[in-house]
Write an enzyme that holds these catalytic residues in place. Structure first.
Site, PDB file in Angstrom:
ATOM      1  N   GLY A  11       0.830  -1.203   0.000  1.00 19.17           N
ATOM      2  CA  GLY A  11       0.000   0.000   0.000  1.00 19.17           C
ATOM      3  C   GLY A  11       0.865   1.253   0.000  1.00 19.17           C
ATOM      4  N   PHE A  12       0.203   2.366  -0.122  1.00 21.03           N
ATOM      5  CA  PHE A  12       0.866   3.661  -0.280  1.00 21.03           C
ATOM      6  C   PHE A  12       1.805   3.984   0.905  1.00 21.03           C
ATOM      7  CE2 PHE A  12      -0.208   8.437   0.218  1.00 21.03           C
ATOM      8  CZ  PHE A  12       0.958   8.829  -0.416  1.00 21.03           C
ATOM      9  N   ILE A  13       1.267   4.006   2.112  1.00 21.27           N
ATOM     10  CA  ILE A  13       2.072   4.428   3.254  1.00 21.27           C
ATOM     11  C   ILE A  13       3.059   3.331   3.667  1.00 21.27           C
ATOM     12  CG2 ILE A  13       1.962   5.147   5.684  1.00 21.27           C
ATOM     13  CD1 ILE A  13      -0.821   6.391   5.021  1.00 21.27           C
ATOM     14  N   TYR A 153     -16.199   3.308   8.072  1.00 21.18           N
ATOM     15  CA  TYR A 153     -14.726   3.321   8.041  1.00 21.18           C
ATOM     16  C   TYR A 153     -14.185   3.917   9.339  1.00 21.18           C
ATOM     17  CZ  TYR A 153     -10.036   5.105   7.027  1.00 21.18           C
ATOM     18  OH  TYR A 153      -8.692   5.409   7.106  1.00 21.18           O
ATOM     19  N   LYS A 157     -12.136   2.193  12.707  1.00 20.25           N
ATOM     20  CA  LYS A 157     -10.846   2.705  13.203  1.00 20.25           C
ATOM     21  C   LYS A 157     -10.956   3.086  14.676  1.00 20.25           C
ATOM     22  CE  LYS A 157      -8.142   2.375   9.641  1.00 20.25           C
ATOM     23  NZ  LYS A 157      -6.850   1.696   9.696  1.00 20.25           N
TER      24      LYS A 157
HETATM   25  N1  LIG Z   1      -3.772   7.622   2.946  1.00 12.52           N
HETATM   26  C1  LIG Z   1      -4.451   8.377   3.821  1.00 12.52           C
HETATM   27  O1  LIG Z   1      -4.748   9.567   3.551  1.00 12.52           O
HETATM   28  C2  LIG Z   1      -4.851   7.825   5.171  1.00 12.52           C
HETATM   29  C3  LIG Z   1      -5.486   8.681   6.079  1.00 12.52           C
HETATM   30  C4  LIG Z   1      -5.867   8.185   7.325  1.00 12.52           C
HETATM   31  C5  LIG Z   1      -5.594   6.862   7.654  1.00 12.52           C
HETATM   32  N2  LIG Z   1      -4.999   6.042   6.753  1.00 12.52           N
HETATM   33  C6  LIG Z   1      -4.741   4.647   7.167  1.00 12.52           C
HETATM   34  O2  LIG Z   1      -3.375   4.355   6.910  1.00 12.52           O
HETATM   35  C7  LIG Z   1      -3.214   2.995   6.556  1.00 12.52           C
HETATM   36  C8  LIG Z   1      -2.494   2.865   5.229  1.00 12.52           C
HETATM   37  O3  LIG Z   1      -3.266   3.538   4.227  1.00 12.52           O
HETATM   38  P1  LIG Z   1      -2.799   3.655   2.713  1.00 12.52           P
HETATM   39  O4  LIG Z   1      -3.171   4.993   2.242  1.00 12.52           O
HETATM   40  O5  LIG Z   1      -1.390   3.167   2.556  1.00 12.52           O
HETATM   41  O6  LIG Z   1      -3.820   2.599   2.044  1.00 12.52           O
HETATM   42  P2  LIG Z   1      -3.572   1.507   0.899  1.00 12.52           P
HETATM   43  O7  LIG Z   1      -4.932   1.029   0.527  1.00 12.52           O
HETATM   44  O8  LIG Z   1      -2.703   2.055  -0.162  1.00 12.52           O
HETATM   45  O9  LIG Z   1      -2.778   0.372   1.658  1.00 12.52           O
HETATM   46  C9  LIG Z   1      -3.392  -0.611   2.444  1.00 12.52           C
HETATM   47  C10 LIG Z   1      -2.797  -1.964   2.076  1.00 12.52           C
HETATM   48  O10 LIG Z   1      -3.427  -2.948   2.899  1.00 12.52           O
HETATM   49  C11 LIG Z   1      -3.711  -4.084   2.119  1.00 12.52           C
HETATM   50  N3  LIG Z   1      -4.892  -4.734   2.690  1.00 12.52           N
HETATM   51  C12 LIG Z   1      -6.162  -4.228   2.752  1.00 12.52           C
HETATM   52  N4  LIG Z   1      -6.970  -5.104   3.355  1.00 12.52           N
HETATM   53  C13 LIG Z   1      -6.209  -6.175   3.679  1.00 12.52           C
HETATM   54  C14 LIG Z   1      -6.472  -7.413   4.322  1.00 12.52           C
HETATM   55  N5  LIG Z   1      -7.697  -7.719   4.738  1.00 12.52           N
HETATM   56  N6  LIG Z   1      -5.446  -8.279   4.502  1.00 12.52           N
HETATM   57  C15 LIG Z   1      -4.197  -7.967   4.076  1.00 12.52           C
HETATM   58  N7  LIG Z   1      -3.887  -6.815   3.443  1.00 12.52           N
HETATM   59  C16 LIG Z   1      -4.885  -5.946   3.257  1.00 12.52           C
HETATM   60  C17 LIG Z   1      -3.977  -3.586   0.716  1.00 12.52           C
HETATM   61  O11 LIG Z   1      -3.682  -4.567  -0.267  1.00 12.52           O
HETATM   62  C18 LIG Z   1      -3.047  -2.374   0.623  1.00 12.52           C
HETATM   63  O12 LIG Z   1      -1.844  -2.677  -0.030  1.00 12.52           O
HETATM   64  C19 LIG Z   1      -4.630   2.394   6.563  1.00 12.52           C
HETATM   65  O13 LIG Z   1      -4.848   1.793   7.820  1.00 12.52           O
HETATM   66  C20 LIG Z   1      -5.527   3.610   6.398  1.00 12.52           C
HETATM   67  O14 LIG Z   1      -6.808   3.390   6.947  1.00 12.52           O
HETATM   68  C21 LIG Z   1      -4.617   6.499   5.526  1.00 12.52           C
END
Ligand SMILES: NC(=O)c1ccc[n+]([C@@H]2O[C@H](COP(=O)([O-])OP(=O)(O)OC[C@H]3O[C@@H](n4cnc5c(N)ncnc54)[C@H](O)[C@@H]3O)[C@@H](O)[C@H]2O)c1
Length: 337
Positions: A11-13, A153, A157
């Site tokens: 994923g992104f982060i 969502y 959380k």
């Molecule tokens: N990007 C934002 O602006 C933001 C803001 C607030 C919170 N978050 C939180 O930060 C975290 C990372 O977010 P992100 O932007 O990298 O999202 P993303 O969707 O790019 O990354 C999440 C990763 O988790 C994996 N995933 C999802 N469900 C899964 C499961 N059931 N089993 C195994 N893998 C699974 C996906 O394949 C993905 O690669 C998340 O918890 C998200 O809720 C992100």
């Protein structure tokens, strides 16, 4: 050097955090289920880049598969776990609420179980600014009451925060929860506004601007965000003694080694200014389609980042124009546009 298990590394982060930690010499094991919520190809490309480094290994499976998650942790023996995998996205949670229960509630429970089995030094897990829900006092502080989540969502959380507190208390498991504020940057998510806007503007398609652009977000540049996570890894919360005073603006629990920390830019940007910055970076005007406010959307988010700064000495500060320019550069290169 410590071993860090990170969930959500495709994923992104998670990708950016793994890159940073590997560069610092940590051994990192990634765990990601490559879900098809958005382009799986982008996820594979991120993992392929990480796998070029000998410090990185990975398991591809869902969090819901406890046996596989547990086996991966047994083989790797992590010192620290950073749990970022989740079903993300505010709007999609209106369409597919069950996916949030499966990934975020059941999945997070499995990660906590693994953290307990391995008695890790520190468990760090992602929450979101969305848990502030209908709060109106800004900037949002971790010690503010946050009981009015507006989407499932956000509710999952908030549930993770409560689950995290109970495990921190019961099993003496030092736990930090991050509340992230709208993260953006290279290798970003295709479901988020910046990616969609840049893509549409380059293809001469209109962009949907909700609430006539009168929305505010605290945009956090991804390099700043993962630097904050890295520094918080060393700020391990301790269970306070019964006679100790907890500072008024510290979210540290008075019974458990548990803390919640905002990671944001401490600035809010109006959506219309954001669109203008994108137009500037692209040298091209958008075709604007003004839309009403969407169900479940927050009017504004704005982080108080004082606690992050007190714990780590660090404050994110990438200016949104610079951050957008860097995203656009990556986007054009990645898509050859
Ligand atoms: N990007 C934002 O602006 C933001 C803001 C607030 C919170 N978050 C939180 O930060 C975290 C990372 O977010 P992100 O932007 O990298 O999202 P993303 O969707 O790019 O990354 C999440 C990763 O988790 C994996 N995933 C999802 N469900 C899964 C499961 N059931 N089993 C195994 N893998 C699974 C996906 O394949 C993905 O690669 C998340 O918890 C998200 O809720 C992100």
């Amino acid at each position: 050097m410590k071993k860090v298990l990170i969930t959500g590394t495709a994923g992104f982060i998670g990708f950016h955090l793994a890159k940073l930690l590997v560069a610092e010499g940590f051994r990192v094991h990634g765990y990601d289920g490559m879900t098809d919520y958005y382009d799986v190809d982008l996820k594979r490309r991120r993992h392929q880049m990480l796998l070029q480094s000998p410090g990185f290994s990975a398991t591809e499976d869902l969090l819901e598969n406890y046996e596989r998650l547990s086996q991966a942790a047994d083989a790797f023996q992590p010192d620290v776990i950073v749990h970022l995998a989740a079903q993300a996205g505010v709007r999609y949670s209106l369409e597919q609420p069950r996916s949030y229960i499966d990934s975020n509630v059941v999945g997070t429970f499995n990660v906590m179980e693994v953290a307990r089995q391995h008695a890790v030094e520190h468990l760090l897990m992602a929450s979101t600014s969305s848990v502030y829900g209908a709060n109106e006092d800004m900037p949002f502080a971790e010690t503010d009451k946050a009981d009015t989540q507006l989407t499932i969502y956000a509710a999952t959380k908030k549930a993770n925060e409560a689950m995290g507190h109970s495990y921190a208390h019961l099993w003496n498991l030092p736990t930090t929860m991050f509340r992230f504020f709208t993260v953006y940057g290279p290798w970003g998510r295709p479901d988020l506004a910046l990616y969609k806007f840049v893509d549409a503007i380059l293809d001469d398609r209109p962009i949907d601007i909700y609430n006539n652009g009168e929305m505010y977000r605290d945009f956090t540049y991804v390099d700043d965000l993962v630097r904050g996570i890295r520094l918080l890894m060393d700020a391990v919360p301790v269970r306070p003694g019964s006679s100790e005073e907890i500072e008024e603006d510290d979210s540290l629990s008075h019974v458990a080694p548990f803390r919640i920390v905002n990671i944001g830019n401490a600035d809010k940007v109006m959506l219309l200014d954001f669109v203008e910055a994108i137009e500037e970076a692209l040298g091209k005007k958008a075709i604007r389609n003004y839309m009403p406010m969407q169900k479940g959307d927050l009017h504004a988010t704005w982080a108080d980042t004082g606690l992050l700064q007190r714990l780590t000495g660090y404050r994110p500060q990438t200016d949104v124009r610079n951050g957008i320019a860097r995203f656009v550069e990556w986007f054009r290169d990645y898509h050859g546009k």
